[in-house]
Design a protein around this motif. Sequence first.
Motif, PDB file in Angstrom:
ATOM      1  N   VAL A  81      20.942  76.103 -18.288  1.00 23.23           N
ATOM      2  CA  VAL A  81      20.950  77.476 -17.792  1.00 23.23           C
ATOM      3  C   VAL A  81      20.006  78.295 -18.662  1.00 23.23           C
ATOM      4  N   ASP A  82      19.073  78.964 -18.008  1.00 16.38           N
ATOM      5  CA  ASP A  82      18.122  79.831 -18.713  1.00 16.38           C
ATOM      6  C   ASP A  82      18.632  81.259 -18.567  1.00 16.38           C
ATOM      7  N   LEU A  83      19.349  81.719 -19.578  1.00 12.50           N
ATOM      8  CA  LEU A  83      20.007  83.022 -19.501  1.00 12.50           C
ATOM      9  C   LEU A  83      19.004  84.165 -19.517  1.00 12.50           C
ATOM     10  N   ALA A  84      17.874  83.971 -20.183  1.00 10.79           N
ATOM     11  CA  ALA A  84      16.865  85.030 -20.259  1.00 10.79           C
ATOM     12  C   ALA A  84      16.225  85.274 -18.894  1.00 10.79           C
ATOM     13  N   ARG A  85      15.921  84.195 -18.177  1.00 10.10           N
ATOM     14  CA  ARG A  85      15.266  84.326 -16.866  1.00 10.10           C
ATOM     15  C   ARG A  85      16.261  84.338 -15.711  1.00 10.10           C
ATOM     16  N   GLN A  86      17.538  84.176 -16.016  1.00 10.17           N
ATOM     17  CA  GLN A  86      18.598  84.146 -15.016  1.00 10.17           C
ATOM     18  C   GLN A  86      18.353  83.055 -13.967  1.00 10.17           C
ATOM     19  N   ILE A  87      18.190  81.831 -14.496  1.00  9.07           N
ATOM     20  CA  ILE A  87      17.919  80.674 -13.640  1.00  9.07           C
ATOM     21  C   ILE A  87      18.819  79.519 -14.072  1.00  9.07           C
ATOM     22  N   VAL A  88      19.368  78.805 -13.097  1.00  7.63           N
ATOM     23  CA  VAL A  88      20.075  77.554 -13.347  1.00  7.63           C
ATOM     24  C   VAL A  88      19.136  76.413 -12.961  1.00  7.63           C
ATOM     25  N   ILE A  89      18.856  75.539 -13.908  1.00 15.67           N
ATOM     26  CA  ILE A  89      17.926  74.430 -13.693  1.00 15.67           C
ATOM     27  C   ILE A  89      18.741  73.160 -13.439  1.00 15.67           C
ATOM     28  N   THR A  90      18.511  72.535 -12.281  1.00 16.27           N
ATOM     29  CA  THR A  90      19.225  71.306 -11.929  1.00 16.27           C
ATOM     30  C   THR A  90      18.215  70.217 -11.561  1.00 16.27           C
ATOM     31  N   HIS A  91      18.729  69.002 -11.369  1.00 14.31           N
ATOM     32  CA  HIS A  91      17.873  67.899 -10.954  1.00 14.31           C
ATOM     33  C   HIS A  91      17.481  68.025  -9.487  1.00 14.31           C
ATOM     34  N   GLU A  92      18.092  68.949  -8.768  1.00 16.05           N
ATOM     35  CA  GLU A  92      17.771  69.153  -7.360  1.00 16.05           C
ATOM     36  C   GLU A  92      16.991  70.441  -7.131  1.00 16.05           C
ATOM     37  N   GLY A  93      16.542  71.079  -8.207  1.00 15.23           N
ATOM     38  CA  GLY A  93      15.795  72.322  -8.077  1.00 15.23           C
ATOM     39  C   GLY A  93      16.375  73.425  -8.935  1.00 15.23           C
ATOM     40  N   ASP A  94      15.714  74.570  -8.932  1.00 11.27           N
ATOM     41  CA  ASP A  94      16.143  75.719  -9.734  1.00 11.27           C
ATOM     42  C   ASP A  94      16.766  76.781  -8.827  1.00 11.27           C
ATOM     43  N   PHE A  95      17.754  77.488  -9.392  1.00  2.00           N
ATOM     44  CA  PHE A  95      18.471  78.515  -8.634  1.00  2.00           C
ATOM     45  C   PHE A  95      18.545  79.791  -9.479  1.00  2.00           C
ATOM     46  N   ASN A  96      18.033  80.891  -8.923  1.00  2.00           N
ATOM     47  CA  ASN A  96      18.134  82.159  -9.641  1.00  2.00           C
ATOM     48  C   ASN A  96      19.448  82.844  -9.289  1.00  2.00           C
ATOM     49  N   TYR A  97      19.902  83.724 -10.156  1.00  2.00           N
ATOM     50  CA  TYR A  97      21.192  84.388  -9.940  1.00  2.00           C
ATOM     51  C   TYR A  97      21.162  85.830 -10.422  1.00  2.00           C
ATOM     52  N   ASP A  98      22.080  86.615  -9.866  1.00  2.00           N
ATOM     53  CA  ASP A  98      22.393  87.940 -10.410  1.00  2.00           C
ATOM     54  C   ASP A  98      23.621  87.844 -11.304  1.00  2.00           C
ATOM     55  N   TYR A  99      24.587  87.039 -10.858  1.00  2.00           N
ATOM     56  CA  TYR A  99      25.795  86.779 -11.663  1.00  2.00           C
ATOM     57  C   TYR A  99      25.990  85.268 -11.755  1.00  2.00           C
ATOM     58  N   LEU A 100      26.353  84.815 -12.947  1.00  2.00           N
ATOM     59  CA  LEU A 100      26.604  83.395 -13.180  1.00  2.00           C
ATOM     60  C   LEU A 100      28.049  83.203 -13.605  1.00  2.00           C
ATOM     61  N   VAL A 101      28.743  82.293 -12.943  1.00  2.00           N
ATOM     62  CA  VAL A 101      30.126  81.954 -13.291  1.00  2.00           C
ATOM     63  C   VAL A 101      30.144  80.505 -13.766  1.00  2.00           C
ATOM     64  N   ILE A 102      30.478  80.297 -15.031  1.00  2.00           N
ATOM     65  CA  ILE A 102      30.549  78.952 -15.597  1.00  2.00           C
ATOM     66  C   ILE A 102      32.005  78.484 -15.513  1.00  2.00           C
ATOM     67  N   ALA A 103      32.243  77.516 -14.656  1.00  2.00           N
ATOM     68  CA  ALA A 103      33.601  76.981 -14.452  1.00  2.00           C
ATOM     69  C   ALA A 103      33.520  75.458 -14.482  1.00  2.00           C
ATOM     70  N   THR A 104      32.865  74.947 -15.498  1.00  2.00           N
ATOM     71  CA  THR A 104      32.536  73.519 -15.572  1.00  2.00           C
ATOM     72  C   THR A 104      33.653  72.667 -16.163  1.00  2.00           C
ATOM     73  N   GLY A 105      34.768  73.289 -16.547  1.00  2.00           N
ATOM     74  CA  GLY A 105      35.939  72.534 -16.976  1.00  2.00           C
ATOM     75  C   GLY A 105      35.724  71.779 -18.273  1.00  2.00           C
ATOM     76  N   CYS A 106      36.388  70.651 -18.387  1.00  2.00           N
ATOM     77  CA  CYS A 106      36.303  69.868 -19.619  1.00  2.00           C
ATOM     78  C   CYS A 106      36.142  68.394 -19.267  1.00  2.00           C
ATOM     79  N   THR A 107      35.827  67.622 -20.274  1.00  2.00           N
ATOM     80  CA  THR A 107      35.662  66.189 -20.104  1.00  2.00           C
ATOM     81  C   THR A 107      36.348  65.477 -21.256  1.00  2.00           C
ATOM     82  N   SER A 108      36.408  64.158 -21.205  1.00  2.00           N
ATOM     83  CA  SER A 108      37.097  63.394 -22.254  1.00  2.00           C
ATOM     84  C   SER A 108      36.369  63.547 -23.587  1.00  2.00           C
TER      85      SER A 108
END
Length: 431
Positions: A82-109
């Motif tokens: 996540v590029d917080l300065a540019r407000q972009i989420v970078i994924t392997h399927e492309g980039d997504f810009n946002y006005d609001y970002l909600v991080i709800a990625t949970g936890c892992t082992s």
Amino acid sequence: MDMRKKVIILGAGFAGLQVARRIRNSGHEIVLIDQYNFHQFQPLLYQVATARLEPSAISFPLRKVFQRERHVHVRIAKVKEVDLARQIVITHEGDFNYDYLVIATGCTSNFFGNKNFEQYAFPMKSTNEAIALRNRILLNFEEALSAAPGEVEEIMNIVVAGGGPTGVELAGSLAEMKKFVLPKDYPDMDFSKLQVYLVEGGPHTLQNMSGASQERSQEYLEKMGVNIFLNAMVQDYDGKTLVLKDGRTIKTRNMIWTAGITGNVPAGISKDLLVRGNRIKTDHFNRVEGMNNVFAIGDVSYMETTDFPKGHPQLANVAINQAKNLATNLSRMVHNKPMLEFKYKNPGTMATVGKHKAVVDLPFISFQGRLAWFTWMFLHLMLILSVKNKLTIFINWAISYFTNDTTLRLILLPTRKELEMTNEKIDTLKS
């Protein structure tokens, strides 16, 4: 011209899915990003692992949930950064810009840096991992039929590392499987050789519950034949021998890891914002500290309050209530209304050990036994999000209740093509 603000939600667990559902008509454009195309009901993963429920009974296709929503867009992708300065989420399927970002990625082992645990132990944080564990458990008994005498012990021993609710529920379910199910399937096998071990580093099972629930859960497990090792830390495991810090060893090919979790924080979040357990610090509105348009909710978030000075417990009920509060605030922000602080009242905790064996701690009372078991059954049914799946689970539980059996013991291993597809996807993610 459409002036809708774009909200990107990372993760379709309890928190992320709840936010997306509640703000779908609030005037926002919503992009829900998850690496899976389904929501998974994690509290019942252990029932998939022990062949009591079908994987589809606790997995909800995301596109089915939002198939009539014009302003909710599901994207199956793994987040790179996540590029917080540019407000972009970078994924392997492309980039997504946002006005609001909600991080709800949970936890892992959390394997605490032990590469052997990571390589050889069976975690249980996803539907895929629960299916893999089910295959391993069922394959055990097929292999035991033709195993050499010196191999039977390590094949038949099953170790559950971690005495929290998941570990206790899984150990109890395995013990019931040993008593009621497996002797019918394998009448020519001696199941006295099947030993279930529960290894807990602390002095009690269910460390965060009342003393009465701790004692009763341990009593239930011992009566069911589970071997409980308390104050026992797992030191190492090579796939065949588990070594405890006090020098004791257990021969086993089956070590199930429920002993630790860590926040699943996307790259791009400053380490200065993280606390113990790899959780993201937030204010009382679930805003990530120092940011006005980035929020963290659910297991990955850490909020200190007067009632919870060490952060809220990482429970589904907390995630759902944080999501409800954030959804309300995102809707209020459209109308320039002030946000509401998140306030949580702990409704209690519970765990089931086996049929008619459960423990429940409510703020005003603690009770165990048959009533606790029916309470656990009812509340988990009510948590399921789909009417169809409520019916499916109820039918499966009813069959299991009256027959002490199920018809779900299928060994479904991946085909060559599935392995090729998986390897291709892994190569894509690495590139």
